[in-house]
Write an enzyme that holds these catalytic residues in place. Structure first.
Site, PDB file in Angstrom:
ATOM      1  N   HIS A 291       0.756  -1.196   0.005  1.00  7.83           N
ATOM      2  CA  HIS A 291      -0.103   0.044   0.006  1.00  7.83           C
ATOM      3  C   HIS A 291       0.924   1.299  -0.007  1.00  7.83           C
ATOM      4  O   HIS A 291       0.223   2.225  -0.068  1.00  7.83           O
ATOM      5  CB  HIS A 291      -0.984   0.041   1.148  1.00  7.83           C
ATOM      6  CG  HIS A 291      -0.367   0.559   2.510  1.00  7.83           C
ATOM      7  ND1 HIS A 291       0.356  -0.432   3.098  1.00  7.83           N
ATOM      8  CD2 HIS A 291      -0.162   1.486   3.105  1.00  7.83           C
ATOM      9  CE1 HIS A 291       0.863  -0.119   4.303  1.00  7.83           C
ATOM     10  NE2 HIS A 291       0.839   1.050   4.336  1.00  7.83           N
TER      11      HIS A 291
HETATM   12  C1  UD1 Z   1      -2.122   5.485   6.116  1.00  5.34           C
HETATM   13  C2  UD1 Z   1      -0.664   5.903   6.769  1.00  5.34           C
HETATM   14  C3  UD1 Z   1       0.410   4.726   6.742  1.00  5.34           C
HETATM   15  C4  UD1 Z   1      -0.057   3.699   6.977  1.00  5.34           C
HETATM   16  C5  UD1 Z   1      -1.573   3.207   6.497  1.00  5.34           C
HETATM   17  C6  UD1 Z   1      -2.004   1.828   6.905  1.00  5.34           C
HETATM   18  C7  UD1 Z   1      -0.206   8.204   6.506  1.00  5.34           C
HETATM   19  C8  UD1 Z   1       0.650   9.359   5.919  1.00  5.34           C
HETATM   20  N1  UD1 Z   1      -0.287   7.088   5.996  1.00  5.34           N
HETATM   21  O1  UD1 Z   1      -1.856   5.093   4.554  1.00  5.34           O
HETATM   22  O2  UD1 Z   1       1.527   5.076   7.178  1.00  5.34           O
HETATM   23  O3  UD1 Z   1       0.834   2.573   7.013  1.00  5.34           O
HETATM   24  O4  UD1 Z   1      -2.570   4.164   6.621  1.00  5.34           O
HETATM   25  O5  UD1 Z   1      -3.292   1.523   6.155  1.00  5.34           O
HETATM   26  O6  UD1 Z   1      -0.746   8.584   7.567  1.00  5.34           O
HETATM   27  N2  UD1 Z   1      -9.406   4.607   2.104  1.00  5.34           N
HETATM   28  C9  UD1 Z   1     -10.565   4.107   2.157  1.00  5.34           C
HETATM   29  N3  UD1 Z   1     -10.911   3.707   3.521  1.00  5.34           N
HETATM   30  C10 UD1 Z   1     -10.548   4.055   4.803  1.00  5.34           C
HETATM   31  C11 UD1 Z   1      -9.186   4.654   4.429  1.00  5.34           C
HETATM   32  C12 UD1 Z   1      -8.917   5.051   3.264  1.00  5.34           C
HETATM   33  O7  UD1 Z   1     -11.022   3.898   1.071  1.00  5.34           O
HETATM   34  O8  UD1 Z   1     -10.841   3.580   5.565  1.00  5.34           O
HETATM   35  C13 UD1 Z   1      -8.688   5.030   0.816  1.00  5.34           C
HETATM   36  C14 UD1 Z   1      -8.978   6.369   0.314  1.00  5.34           C
HETATM   37  O9  UD1 Z   1      -8.936   6.342  -0.940  1.00  5.34           O
HETATM   38  C15 UD1 Z   1      -7.859   7.141   0.800  1.00  5.34           C
HETATM   39  C16 UD1 Z   1      -6.618   6.126   0.554  1.00  5.34           C
HETATM   40  O10 UD1 Z   1      -7.377   4.966   0.829  1.00  5.34           O
HETATM   41  O11 UD1 Z   1      -7.611   8.325   0.120  1.00  5.34           O
HETATM   42  C17 UD1 Z   1      -5.457   6.227   1.483  1.00  5.34           C
HETATM   43  O12 UD1 Z   1      -5.628   6.382   2.731  1.00  5.34           O
HETATM   44  P1  UD1 Z   1      -4.669   7.572   3.560  1.00  5.34           P
HETATM   45  O13 UD1 Z   1      -5.483   7.560   5.254  1.00  5.34           O
HETATM   46  O14 UD1 Z   1      -4.502   8.784   3.204  1.00  5.34           O
HETATM   47  O15 UD1 Z   1      -3.265   6.842   3.751  1.00  5.34           O
HETATM   48  P2  UD1 Z   1      -2.934   5.227   3.621  1.00  5.34           P
HETATM   49  O16 UD1 Z   1      -2.650   4.929   2.270  1.00  5.34           O
HETATM   50  O17 UD1 Z   1      -4.079   4.418   4.282  1.00  5.34           O
END
Ligand code: UD1
Length: 361
Positions: free
Chosen positions: A206
């Site tokens: 991821h």
């Molecule tokens: C975040 C953390 C990362 C951690 C990861 C674990 C930061 C900078 N990154 O990354 O360190 O390893 O979480 O998962 O804080 N989304 C969903 N549903 C959710 C959450 C996210 O659909 O419940 C999708 C959305 O499109 C979102 C994307 O995933 O834009 C990324 O989510 P985000 O929290 O920005 O970063 P992660 O890649 O999950």
């Protein structure tokens, strides 16, 4: 009565806060408040972890959701500032390295509320990783820096952090892992996946640096294609990655590759603890596979958790197709003898409690 505000927001946070809140509730009279920023919000990225890990219901939900780094950080800051002004805590506890961690630390520091950072001192020395920025800022602001391994102490001292602020307590995620391992039997996941105990690979992917660039992602999948010919590869897909998989031609036709939704904590522990090998770019999974003695290939050029290589089962193989395949063959040849790093013993939360008691006296 002294009051502690704990902050969680994203999937890797819940298993770090759960054992600490539990130990504090059992051993102290501190009032505890749980704030959920809502950085993650899907049931299988957030909701299920609260019930499985027996976390209390959050006292406050900030509902920040997804967004750019600036937008997400700003929303946590605005919401958390209001909480801190209302609750007036004596200590704010943040864990790990996600955006919610850094945002909450910034708010507390400006309101002059002491901060404890659990999982302090880890460094990848790669500032293209958003988490590295979060680690540096959070550690700079924290008053209590609770480290999982002695390399964390070394980094903090080298950055000029006063020795009395640094406490080597061990890895709190392993508290959670050891508590739930007995429930993570193979029959929990076996009926859903046609795999044999000990015979399959598990992959998670991821990191933006791996999944956002189609060239990199294609290179990784060229290796996975080969591995999937050798043994089944179970791949629970993070929502960020799912959005990128469309760029990959005929992934669904790949024989031996099984895509699933993200799994709950105990199901995932059941999956990894019975695997032959794990391929990942996650930080937490490097640690969990080390604690389990399962060989791990880390698909990154660096790691903030080198102790999982020197004292564990981890191999840093990078993202090139041939390097992943060479690492895979080598890992299967030489297996993964479990060697737990010092203080990864399931008792980290118990070591943090007296540190908080002394600090809050
Ligand atoms: C975040 C953390 C990362 C951690 C990861 C674990 C930061 C900078 N990154 O990354 O360190 O390893 O979480 O998962 O804080 N989304 C969903 N549903 C959710 C959450 C996210 O659909 O419940 C999708 C959305 O499109 C979102 C994307 O995933 O834009 C990324 O989510 P985000 O929290 O920005 O970063 P992660 O890649 O999950």
């Amino acid at each position: 009565m002294k009051k502690i505000v704990h902050v969680v927001g994203a999937r890797p946070n819940y298993m770090k806060i759960a054992p600490l809140m539990d130990a504090l509730a059992r051993q102290t009279a501190f009032a505890q408040v749980l704030v959920n920023t809502g950085q993650h919000y899907d049931e299988n990225m957030a909701g299920s972890f609260f019930s499985e890990l027996q976390l209390p219901r959050p006292d406050r939900n900030l509902g920040v959701g997804s967004g750019s780094h600036a937008a997400q950080t700003a929303r946590v800051m605005t919401g958390f500032e209001e909480v801190c002004i209302g609750e007036r805590p004596d200590l704010v506890v943040v864990v790990g390295d996600v955006n919610s961690t850094m945002a909450a630390a910034l708010v507390a520091a400006k309101l002059m509320i002491p901060i404890a950072h659990v999982e302090a001192g880890l460094r990848s020395f790669d500032r293209t990783m958003p988490e590295e920025i979060n680690r540096i800022v959070t550690d700079r602001l924290a008053d209590l820096l609770l480290t999982p391994s002695s390399d964390g102490d070394d980094h903090l001292r080298a950055e000029g952090v006063a020795a009395e602020k640094i406490h080597l307590v061990g890895n709190i995620m392993i508290d959670t892992l050891m508590r739930h391992l007995p429930a993570a039997t193979f029959d929990r996941i076996a009926p859903r996946l046609a795999v044999e105990d000990g015979a399959y690979a598990v992959m998670t992917l991821h990191r933006p640096s791996n999944v956002d660039d189609p060239l990199v992602l294609n290179g990784i999948f060229a290796a996975i294609k080969e591995i999937a010919r050798d043994r089944p590869v179970v791949f629970p897909v993070h929502p960020r990655t799912r959005a990128r998989l469309a760029a990959l031609a005929n992934l669904h036709d790949l024989r031996g590759l099984m895509l699933t939704e993200p799994l709950g904590y105990i199901d995932f522990l059941s999956l990894t603890s019975h695997a032959a090998v794990v391929l990942t770019d996650s930080g937490g999974l490097q640690e969990e596979s080390t604690a389990l003695g399962i060989p791990c290939l880390t698909l990154r050029e660096n790691t903030e958790r080198p102790i999982t290589i020197t004292h564990g089962t981890n191999r840093l193989v990078g993202i090139r197709t041939d390097a992943i395949l060479a690492g895979y063959r080598e890992a299967l040849r030489n297996g993964g003898a479990p060697k737990r790093p010092p203080l990864w013993d399931g008792r980290t939360a118990d070591r943090i409690v007296p540190i908080f008691e002394r600090f809050l006296q």
